[in-house]
Design an enzyme around this catalytic site. Structure first.
Site, PDB file in Angstrom:
ATOM      1  N   ASP A   9      -1.864   7.652  -3.281  1.00 45.02           N
ATOM      2  CA  ASP A   9      -1.069   8.177  -4.515  1.00 45.02           C
ATOM      3  C   ASP A   9      -0.357   6.804  -5.152  1.00 45.02           C
ATOM      4  O   ASP A   9       0.087   5.925  -4.346  1.00 45.02           O
ATOM      5  CB  ASP A   9      -0.133   9.251  -3.923  1.00 45.02           C
ATOM      6  CG  ASP A   9       1.011   9.818  -5.103  1.00 45.02           C
ATOM      7  OD1 ASP A   9       0.458   9.775  -6.244  1.00 45.02           O
ATOM      8  OD2 ASP A   9       1.969  10.151  -4.760  1.00 45.02           O
ATOM      9  N   ASP A  11       3.303   6.998  -7.245  1.00 44.99           N
ATOM     10  CA  ASP A  11       4.539   7.230  -7.111  1.00 44.99           C
ATOM     11  C   ASP A  11       5.109   7.451  -5.590  1.00 44.99           C
ATOM     12  O   ASP A  11       4.709   8.589  -5.004  1.00 44.99           O
ATOM     13  CB  ASP A  11       5.100   8.346  -8.161  1.00 44.99           C
ATOM     14  CG  ASP A  11       5.004   7.917  -9.545  1.00 44.99           C
ATOM     15  OD1 ASP A  11       5.434   7.120  -9.864  1.00 44.99           O
ATOM     16  OD2 ASP A  11       4.104   8.573 -10.217  1.00 44.99           O
TER      17      ASP A  11
END
Length: 215
Positions: A9, A11
């Site tokens: 991922d 963020d």
């Protein structure tokens, strides 16, 4: 943890953007759009365009969706272009994973222009075998499994042979529902999210490296 592919991922994992998003949402975006208060932990990991719909179903809104989206776009330019830092030793981690023959991908709910801003700032374009945004398939937001199911198809690896690295409860659930193993990553933001549903939890970049590379 052995795997054929590792899916990161963006963020809160690759860059420490979550702390800036939480601050911006709490002090600017949500107060300008929601009557009353809203809890940012409910929407962590969700696509920002769907956050408006989620909030609208639960709160009285004081701004249009276009206005809401525009505030996110403006904030993204500042956060990814100026504020965020790269996870410590991330380049070395990715290089070592690829040296083992493992596919490495970035998988995010963020749109490609936000991802591109981060990749260009830190010169990471050549670090990933594939960069995947949920907007490619108009995927439903995490915790729905759409983006990770699509990611497995794109990297050509069965979900059960993939490990996702996620920092949010919604992200962990999304990857698990797609049939993947998940490493929860504590991103040192002020939010203490419950990552206990993950197969393992890393409290630091060093611990993440140890889990993924077995060191």
């Amino acid at each position: 943890m052995q795997s054929k592919a590792v899916l990161f991922d963006m963020d809160g994992v690759i860059v420490n953007s979550e702390r800036y998003w939480v601050e911006t949402e709490q002090t600017d975006i949500l107060p300008s759009a929601v009557s009353g208060s809203a809890d940012t932990s409910e929407t962590t990991g969700m696509n920002f365009r769907e956050i408006y719909d989620y909030l609208e179903a639960r709160h009285e809104m004081t701004a249009s969706k276009d206005e809401f989206v525009a505030r996110y776009e403006e904030a993204a330019r500042d956060i990814y272009g100026e504020k965020v830092d790269l996870q410590a030793n991330f380049r070395d981690l990715v290089a070592d994973l690829r040296a083992e023959g493992r596919t490495v991908a970035l998988v995010s709910s963020s749109p490609h222009d936000w991802i591109s801003r981060m990749l260009d700032r830190f010169d990471l374009r050549e670090s990933f075998d594939r960069v995947i945004s949920a907007e490619e398939i108009d995927a439903k937001s995490k915790p729905e499994p759409d983006v990770y199911e699509y990611a497995a198809e794109q990297v050509g690896v069965a979900p059960e042979a993939c490990i996702a690295v996620e920092d949010s409860e919604n992200g962990v659930e999304s990857a698990e529902r797609a049939g993947m193993r998940v490493v929860g990553y504590r991103n040192q933001s002020d939010e203490r999210l419950d990552l206990s549903a993950a197969d393992a939890v890393a409290e630091s970049p060093e611990e993440l490296r140890s889990i993924l590379l077995g060191e």
